[in-house]
Scaffold this motif. Structure first.
Motif, short mmCIF file in Angstrom:
data_model
loop_
_atom_site.label_atom_id
_atom_site.label_comp_id
_atom_site.label_asym_id
_atom_site.label_seq_id
_atom_site.Cartn_x
_atom_site.Cartn_y
_atom_site.Cartn_z
N LYS A 1 1.84 11.53 -2.20
CA LYS A 1 0.61 10.96 -1.67
C LYS A 1 0.55 11.04 -0.15
CE LYS A 1 -1.37 10.16 -5.45
NZ LYS A 1 -2.61 10.87 -5.77
N TRP B 1 -8.99 5.25 -3.12
CA TRP B 1 -9.11 4.44 -4.35
C TRP B 1 -8.42 5.09 -5.53
CZ3 TRP B 1 -9.88 -0.48 -4.44
CH2 TRP B 1 -10.40 -1.07 -3.28
N ASP B 2 -8.41 6.40 -5.59
CA ASP B 2 -7.63 7.08 -6.64
C ASP B 2 -6.14 6.79 -6.47
OD1 ASP B 2 -9.89 8.14 -7.80
OD2 ASP B 2 -9.62 10.15 -6.94
N THR B 3 -5.68 6.80 -5.23
CA THR B 3 -4.28 6.50 -4.94
C THR B 3 -3.93 5.08 -5.35
OG1 THR B 3 -4.24 8.09 -3.12
CG2 THR B 3 -2.54 6.37 -3.11
N LEU B 4 -4.81 4.14 -5.03
CA LEU B 4 -4.57 2.74 -5.41
C LEU B 4 -4.56 2.56 -6.92
CD1 LEU B 4 -6.71 0.91 -2.71
CD2 LEU B 4 -4.20 1.05 -2.85
N GLU B 5 -5.42 3.28 -7.60
CA GLU B 5 -5.43 3.21 -9.06
C GLU B 5 -4.12 3.74 -9.64
OE1 GLU B 5 -7.85 5.00 -12.88
OE2 GLU B 5 -8.84 4.97 -10.93
N GLU B 6 -3.66 4.88 -9.13
CA GLU B 6 -2.40 5.43 -9.60
C GLU B 6 -1.23 4.49 -9.29
OE1 GLU B 6 -1.68 9.55 -8.48
OE2 GLU B 6 -3.85 9.85 -8.40
N TRP B 7 -1.25 3.88 -8.11
CA TRP B 7 -0.21 2.94 -7.72
C TRP B 7 -0.17 1.75 -8.69
CZ3 TRP B 7 3.97 2.61 -4.79
CH2 TRP B 7 4.47 1.34 -4.48
N SER B 8 -1.33 1.26 -9.07
CA SER B 8 -1.39 0.09 -9.96
C SER B 8 -0.76 0.40 -11.32
CB SER B 8 -2.83 -0.40 -10.13
OG SER B 8 -3.57 0.51 -10.92
N GLN B 9 -0.76 1.64 -11.71
CA GLN B 9 -0.15 2.02 -12.99
C GLN B 9 1.37 2.01 -12.93
OE1 GLN B 9 -1.96 5.74 -14.13
NE2 GLN B 9 -4.02 4.87 -14.05
N ARG C 1 3.09 -0.41 -11.64
CA ARG C 1 3.46 -1.82 -11.83
C ARG C 1 4.62 -2.26 -10.93
NH1 ARG C 1 0.09 -3.12 -15.74
NH2 ARG C 1 -0.22 -1.81 -17.54
N GLU D 1 -9.78 2.26 5.10
CA GLU D 1 -10.75 1.39 4.43
C GLU D 1 -11.27 0.28 5.34
OE1 GLU D 1 -12.23 1.76 1.34
OE2 GLU D 1 -11.31 3.71 1.70
#
Length: 106
Positions: free
Chosen positions: A9, A35-43, A45, A67
């Motif tokens: 990333k 936002w795509d990076t944050l979504e992947e990060w949330s996965q 955990r 942001e």
């Protein structure tokens, strides 16, 4: 597991932000990358908020700055742009750690 994510990333962030700062990438594309990076990060955990490396710290700092500042500020504020470039240089491997960098994990 986290180090490869941050490494990949970071390379993408260098690409997207550099192009944006040169006027070759629309702001919405930069925003979508974040936002795509944050979504992947949330996965992943991840529970700790503390970055494992200074590279990761600069990475999160840059995402936050992208942001936080408005599109006109990112394009026209010379101080903001200089700070972003300084962080990019560090991620690229030829700059020093910015002393003002306070990146934490989301």
């Amino acid at each position: 597991m986290l180090e490869p994510f941050i490494e990949q990333k970071s390379r993408q962030l260098i690409f997207y932000l550099s192009r944006f700062l040169r006027g070759r990438l629309p702001h919405r594309e930069l925003h979508l990358f974040v936002w795509d990076t944050l979504e992947e990060w949330s996965q992943l955990r991840v529970r700790s908020w503390r970055p494992e490396t200074v590279r990761e710290q600069v990475f999160w700092h840059l995402l936050y700055q992208i942001e936080y500042w408005s599109e006109p500020e990112l394009k026209q504020n010379s101080e903001v742009r200089r700070d972003l470039q300084y962080c990019l240089s560090f991620l690229h491997g030829y700059g020093q750690l910015p002393c003002y960098c306070v990146g934490v994990r989301p």
